[in-house]
Motif scaffolding. Structure first.
Motif, PDB file in Angstrom:
ATOM      1  N   UNK A  22       0.801  -1.445  -0.221  1.00  0.00           N
ATOM      2  CA  UNK A  22      -0.027   0.235   0.121  1.00  0.00           C
ATOM      3  C   UNK A  22       0.534   1.121  -0.315  1.00  0.00           C
ATOM      4  N   UNK A  23       0.126   2.193  -0.933  1.00  0.00           N
ATOM      5  CA  UNK A  23       1.100   3.531  -0.658  1.00  0.00           C
ATOM      6  C   UNK A  23       0.091   4.067  -1.494  1.00  0.00           C
ATOM      7  N   UNK A  24      -0.097   5.819  -1.151  1.00  0.00           N
ATOM      8  CA  UNK A  24      -1.039   6.725  -1.396  1.00  0.00           C
ATOM      9  C   UNK A  24      -0.144   7.703  -1.280  1.00  0.00           C
ATOM     10  N   UNK A  25      -0.111   8.565  -1.988  1.00  0.00           N
ATOM     11  CA  UNK A  25       0.262  10.221  -2.194  1.00  0.00           C
ATOM     12  C   UNK A  25      -0.441  10.888  -2.429  1.00  0.00           C
ATOM     13  N   UNK A  26      -0.206  12.377  -1.661  1.00  0.00           N
ATOM     14  CA  UNK A  26      -1.365  13.933  -1.973  1.00  0.00           C
ATOM     15  C   UNK A  26       0.090  14.220  -2.236  1.00  0.00           C
ATOM     16  N   UNK A  27       0.155  15.999  -3.034  1.00  0.00           N
ATOM     17  CA  UNK A  27       0.682  17.202  -3.483  1.00  0.00           C
ATOM     18  C   UNK A  27       1.656  17.302  -2.862  1.00  0.00           C
ATOM     19  N   UNK A  28       1.624  17.378  -1.551  1.00  0.00           N
ATOM     20  CA  UNK A  28       3.035  16.741  -1.063  1.00  0.00           C
ATOM     21  C   UNK A  28       3.963  15.844  -0.859  1.00  0.00           C
ATOM     22  N   UNK A  29       3.312  14.591  -0.783  1.00  0.00           N
ATOM     23  CA  UNK A  29       4.071  14.000   0.707  1.00  0.00           C
ATOM     24  C   UNK A  29       3.536  12.271  -0.305  1.00  0.00           C
ATOM     25  N   UNK A  30       3.846  11.777  -0.326  1.00  0.00           N
ATOM     26  CA  UNK A  30       3.701  10.189   0.005  1.00  0.00           C
ATOM     27  C   UNK A  30       3.733   9.341   1.694  1.00  0.00           C
ATOM     28  N   UNK A  31       2.571   8.651   1.527  1.00  0.00           N
ATOM     29  CA  UNK A  31       2.561   7.747   3.028  1.00  0.00           C
ATOM     30  C   UNK A  31       2.417   6.181   2.641  1.00  0.00           C
ATOM     31  N   UNK A 361      -4.762   7.050   3.058  1.00  0.00           N
ATOM     32  CA  UNK A 361      -6.122   8.417   2.580  1.00  0.00           C
ATOM     33  C   UNK A 361      -6.058   9.192   4.013  1.00  0.00           C
ATOM     34  N   UNK A 362      -6.713   8.565   4.826  1.00  0.00           N
ATOM     35  CA  UNK A 362      -7.011   9.416   5.922  1.00  0.00           C
ATOM     36  C   UNK A 362      -6.245  10.878   6.060  1.00  0.00           C
ATOM     37  N   UNK A 363      -4.828  10.035   6.040  1.00  0.00           N
ATOM     38  CA  UNK A 363      -3.424  10.641   6.984  1.00  0.00           C
ATOM     39  C   UNK A 363      -3.421  11.542   5.674  1.00  0.00           C
ATOM     40  N   UNK A 364      -3.350  11.439   4.725  1.00  0.00           N
ATOM     41  CA  UNK A 364      -3.221  12.073   3.606  1.00  0.00           C
ATOM     42  C   UNK A 364      -4.515  13.519   3.180  1.00  0.00           C
ATOM     43  N   UNK A 365      -5.598  12.750   4.066  1.00  0.00           N
ATOM     44  CA  UNK A 365      -6.138  14.440   3.146  1.00  0.00           C
ATOM     45  C   UNK A 365      -7.266  13.751   2.408  1.00  0.00           C
ATOM     46  N   UNK A 366      -7.207  12.711   1.408  1.00  0.00           N
ATOM     47  CA  UNK A 366      -7.433  12.557   0.647  1.00  0.00           C
ATOM     48  C   UNK A 366      -9.190  11.961   0.394  1.00  0.00           C
ATOM     49  N   UNK A 367     -10.434  12.008  -0.062  1.00  0.00           N
ATOM     50  CA  UNK A 367     -11.757  11.743   0.236  1.00  0.00           C
ATOM     51  C   UNK A 367     -11.678  10.929  -0.441  1.00  0.00           C
ATOM     52  N   UNK A 368     -12.146   9.630  -0.301  1.00  0.00           N
ATOM     53  CA  UNK A 368     -12.601   8.342  -0.338  1.00  0.00           C
ATOM     54  C   UNK A 368     -13.859   7.837  -0.686  1.00  0.00           C
ATOM     55  N   UNK A 369     -14.849   7.001  -1.673  1.00  0.00           N
ATOM     56  CA  UNK A 369     -15.822   6.667  -1.270  1.00  0.00           C
ATOM     57  C   UNK A 369     -16.060   5.773  -0.674  1.00  0.00           C
TER      58      UNK A 369
END
Length: 384
Positions: A22-31, A361-369
């Protein structure tokens, strides 16, 4: 952000494989998540974990917590003898505490059973290491053990850790039906996600990836198509040995149509089982190729191996591993019986990854269904 993850009751690494994938990225950081340490009492499972999660052999397995700092990160010993204070710091924690006494199959001893209170060692890790988030897993039968009081007690204990220090954990328990998340198997598990309240984050249950039963992945899909393996399962190199059956067993299986079991009325009288009392539905039950498999377990005796839909034989361990969504290059260690048990007790990585990605995604501030959880946490915490 890289979360250093510890794990109790790690088994062969179903949760760990999901986490490392598992790996998730937002505009600033990879989690992402990095293995820090893991514990299990079963040596064969520890060897499997070492090989597939740590890419190492049994040289990194130890019985001494002091050696973790030297790279021996898989600790093989009874959790009741584990010195949790000596384990390195972690940011994330997972534990699929033993389910034997919470399963719907058996006596449902709950807290009174041999394994009933082992979840408390997960609570001890939370108190000692205060990770940012945790994931706990158990069988669906947990919700009804001890008249439902066991589940409420576990929720209360997990939620109250660190209340005076950081507000405790925000707990989100849910009954996940893994066939709704792309797993070709009807496997229902209680999974509890907790995030430290001082972080101000709110985990939500990810929406199922299949909207109706017609979209469920079947056992035939797992063996012949599959999106997490390449080619037919017959070509898999590891853990793919066939079981040799007595001639009578082969004849019995030949008389049982796909989806039916040992109590099918069309079985000739001379091949029928002479059993009195309860007749378990999974005895010599053959898979239905058009629907998800029934639940993979660690058992194998007395006609419970799980049986192929197209051939009169038990499934190979690799076929069972495909139903559990392990890739074909995941090389389980130990005897054939050891491997069967490991696979049956594991968490399906494909489904677990969806849940862990939702945490990231919760830590990255990314919304999801998302959907509503099965339980109201306030009602579960009210056990008076």
């Amino acid at each position: 952000m890289i979360f250093r993850k510890g794990e109790l009751f790690c088994g062969p690494g179903g949760l760990a494989f999901a986490a490392k994938s598992a790996s998730i990225s937002n505009e600033n950081e990879e989690f992402s998540i990095k293995h820090a340490w893991a514990n299990d009492i079963d040596y064969s499972a520890c060897k499997t974990f070492a090989k597939n999660i740590c890419y190492s052999d049994e040289s990194i397995i130890t019985t001494n917590e002091d050696e973790v700092k030297n790279g021996k990160t898989v600790i093989c010993k009874d959790v009741r003898e584990l010195d949790i204070t000596k384990l390195p710091p972690i940011d994330a924690f997972t534990f699929g505490f033993p389910c034997n006494d919470f399963s719907i199959v058996g006596e449902q001893k709950g807290f009174e059973g041999k394994y009933g209170a082992l979840y408390t060692y997960g609570v001890k890790v939370l108190r000692e290491h205060k990770p940012k988030w945790f994931l706990a897993e158990n069988v669906g039968g947990l919700q009804s053990a001890n008249g439902g009081e066991a589940f409420k007690k576990i929720i209360q204990d997990l939620a109250s850790v660190g209340e005076d220090e950081f507000g405790g954990y925000e707990i989100v328990p849910h009954l996940y039906k893994f066939e709704e998340y792309g797993v070709p198997q009807a496997r229902h598990r209680v999974i509890i996600v907790g995030i430290r309240k001082d972080l101000g984050l709110h985990y939500k249950i990810p929406m199922p990836t299949t909207s109706n039963k017609s979209e469920y992945r079947s056992s035939k899909w797992a063996f012949e198509v599959s999106c997490y393996n390449e080619g037919n399962v017959r070509d898999a190199l590891y853990n793919n040995e066939m079981t040799k059956h007595p001639a009578e067993t082969v004849k019995r299986l030949q008389a049982i149509p796909p989806g039916q079991n040992a109590w099918y009325e069309g079985i000739p009288e001379e091949l029928r089982l002479k059993v009195k009392g309860a007749k378990l539905s999974n005895i010599y039950k053959r898979l239905d190729p058009n629907i998800p498999a029934y639940t993979v377990t660690g058992s194998g005796g007395g006609g419970t191996h799980m049986y192929h839909y197209d051939e009169p034989r038990a499934l190979t361990n690799r076929e069972r591993a495909r139903l559990q969504t392990f890739p074909d290059d995941y090389n389980f260690q130990g005897s054939k019986e050891d491997v069967r048990k490991q696979i049956g007790m594991a968490v399906p990585p494909f489904g677990a990854k969806i849940i862990i990605e939702a945490i990231l995604k919760t830590f990255a501030g990314i919304e999801y269904p998302h959907i509503q959880p099965k339980w109201n946490i306030d009602e579960l915490r009210d056990i008076t």
